[in-house]
Design a protein around this motif. Structure first.
Motif, mmCIF file in Angstrom:
data_model
loop_
_atom_site.group_PDB
_atom_site.id
_atom_site.type_symbol
_atom_site.label_atom_id
_atom_site.label_comp_id
_atom_site.label_asym_id
_atom_site.label_seq_id
_atom_site.Cartn_x
_atom_site.Cartn_y
_atom_site.Cartn_z
ATOM 1 N N UNK A 10 56.606 31.825 -3.176
ATOM 2 C CA UNK A 10 56.330 32.672 -2.019
ATOM 3 C C UNK A 10 55.498 31.857 -1.028
ATOM 4 N N UNK A 11 55.941 31.784 0.222
ATOM 5 C CA UNK A 11 55.195 31.021 1.221
ATOM 6 C C UNK A 11 54.026 31.836 1.779
ATOM 7 N N UNK A 12 53.229 31.207 2.643
ATOM 8 C CA UNK A 12 52.032 31.867 3.180
ATOM 9 C C UNK A 12 52.373 33.124 3.966
ATOM 10 N N UNK A 13 53.450 33.075 4.735
ATOM 11 C CA UNK A 13 53.837 34.237 5.537
ATOM 12 C C UNK A 13 54.194 35.420 4.641
ATOM 13 N N UNK A 14 54.981 35.162 3.615
ATOM 14 C CA UNK A 14 55.373 36.242 2.705
ATOM 15 C C UNK A 14 54.146 36.812 1.987
ATOM 16 N N UNK A 15 53.239 35.949 1.592
ATOM 17 C CA UNK A 15 52.026 36.403 0.923
ATOM 18 C C UNK A 15 51.189 37.280 1.849
ATOM 19 N N UNK A 16 51.053 36.878 3.114
ATOM 20 C CA UNK A 16 50.261 37.675 4.049
ATOM 21 C C UNK A 16 50.908 39.024 4.307
ATOM 22 N N UNK A 17 52.237 39.061 4.368
ATOM 23 C CA UNK A 17 52.943 40.330 4.560
ATOM 24 C C UNK A 17 52.764 41.228 3.342
ATOM 25 N N UNK A 18 52.805 40.644 2.152
ATOM 26 C CA UNK A 18 52.618 41.415 0.919
ATOM 27 C C UNK A 18 51.208 42.013 0.881
ATOM 28 N N UNK A 19 50.221 41.215 1.267
ATOM 29 C CA UNK A 19 48.847 41.707 1.274
ATOM 30 C C UNK A 19 48.687 42.858 2.258
ATOM 31 N N UNK A 20 49.319 42.770 3.417
ATOM 32 C CA UNK A 20 49.233 43.843 4.399
ATOM 33 C C UNK A 20 49.969 45.083 3.917
ATOM 34 N N UNK A 21 51.055 44.891 3.221
ATOM 35 C CA UNK A 21 51.862 46.014 2.760
ATOM 36 C C UNK A 21 51.104 46.896 1.783
ATOM 37 N N UNK A 22 50.365 46.275 0.866
ATOM 38 C CA UNK A 22 49.703 47.041 -0.180
ATOM 39 C C UNK A 22 48.245 47.362 0.118
ATOM 40 N N UNK A 23 47.720 46.852 1.216
ATOM 41 C CA UNK A 23 46.331 47.122 1.560
ATOM 42 C C UNK A 23 46.237 48.476 2.263
ATOM 43 N N UNK A 24 45.503 49.375 1.665
ATOM 44 C CA UNK A 24 45.367 50.698 2.262
ATOM 45 C C UNK A 24 44.248 50.692 3.303
ATOM 46 N N UNK A 25 44.442 51.472 4.348
ATOM 47 C CA UNK A 25 43.420 51.588 5.373
ATOM 48 C C UNK A 25 42.271 52.435 4.846
ATOM 49 N N UNK A 26 41.046 52.028 5.204
ATOM 50 C CA UNK A 26 39.907 52.857 4.854
ATOM 51 C C UNK A 26 39.809 53.964 5.892
ATOM 52 N N UNK A 27 39.460 55.127 5.453
ATOM 53 C CA UNK A 27 39.330 56.249 6.372
ATOM 54 C C UNK A 27 37.984 56.918 6.147
ATOM 55 N N UNK A 28 37.566 57.617 7.147
ATOM 56 C CA UNK A 28 36.296 58.318 7.096
ATOM 57 C C UNK A 28 36.551 59.735 6.599
ATOM 58 N N UNK A 29 36.108 60.078 5.408
ATOM 59 C CA UNK A 29 36.360 61.428 4.888
ATOM 60 C C UNK A 29 35.677 62.521 5.706
ATOM 61 N N UNK A 30 34.670 62.158 6.469
ATOM 62 C CA UNK A 30 33.988 63.153 7.291
ATOM 63 C C UNK A 30 34.751 63.475 8.571
ATOM 64 N N UNK A 31 35.706 62.644 8.949
ATOM 65 C CA UNK A 31 36.479 62.897 10.165
ATOM 66 C C UNK A 31 37.888 63.395 9.863
ATOM 67 N N UNK A 32 38.217 63.632 8.635
ATOM 68 C CA UNK A 32 39.583 64.011 8.276
ATOM 69 C C UNK A 32 39.924 65.448 8.679
ATOM 70 N N UNK A 33 38.945 66.253 8.973
ATOM 71 C CA UNK A 33 39.187 67.650 9.332
ATOM 72 C C UNK A 33 39.743 67.758 10.751
ATOM 73 N N UNK A 34 40.973 68.209 10.882
ATOM 74 C CA UNK A 34 41.597 68.424 12.188
ATOM 75 C C UNK A 34 42.103 69.857 12.210
ATOM 76 N N UNK A 35 42.001 70.473 13.364
ATOM 77 C CA UNK A 35 42.433 71.858 13.472
ATOM 78 C C UNK A 35 42.857 72.155 14.897
ATOM 79 N N UNK A 36 43.533 73.252 15.059
ATOM 80 C CA UNK A 36 44.019 73.672 16.371
ATOM 81 C C UNK A 36 42.898 74.337 17.158
#
Length: 165
Positions: free
Chosen positions: A1-27
């Protein structure tokens, strides 16, 4: 696997961190019963947008007030060094002034606590952006060395600022 493929794999499986205090959305709109900030169109602000009906808004505690009540800071800044000991009042004034400016524009960016820990000063905030603003303000006014570290598994920022005489 070359560097490009490795970087794409890392991005694919890396989950974004989210703020649990801002997850509340409402109308509709809402008003925080503690600080009177207004929720409209997905944003918390101090002023309600023009032509907005707020009288039927539901009372909902904003993410900043929830963080303050739970004592769960999103940002932590540790200040240390002999310069801090000799100029503490000036530095605290700069921190409070920076918070005042940031809070005026962004309702969710506030200081939770300013705490002494030995010779260090610990600043905890409700958002990560305020830690950045304070750190940059300290660097601009007093120089010193800063370091910023984001949490890997959770939404947060830990920063340090140090200056010795």
């Amino acid at each position: 696997m070359d560097k490009y493929q490795q970087s794409q794999k890392n991005q694919l499986f890396k989950s974004d961190t989210h703020d649990p205090y801002r997850s509340q959305r409402f109308e509709g709109s809402a008003i925080c019963p503690q600080c009177d900030s207004v929720y409209q169109a997905g944003n918390w602000t101090w002023k309600s947008p023009e032509n907005t009906v707020i009288h039927d808004a539901q009372p909902v505690k904003c993410p900043a007030c929830r963080r303050i009540d739970d004592n769960m800071p999103a940002g932590t800044l540790k200040l240390s060094g002999s310069f801090l000991l000799n100029h503490r009042t000036e530095i605290v004034n700069l921190i409070e002034h920076t918070e005042k400016k940031e809070k005026a524009e962004h309702a969710l960016e506030r200081i939770i606590n300013l705490t002494d820990s030995g010779d260090d000063l610990i600043v905890t905030t409700t958002g990560i952006h305020l830690v950045h603003r304070i750190g940059h303000a300290l660097e601009a006014a007093y120089k010193g060395d800063s370091d910023y570290r984001y949490g890997d598994n959770e939404y947060g920022l830990s920063a340090t600022w140090r200056r010795d005489e």
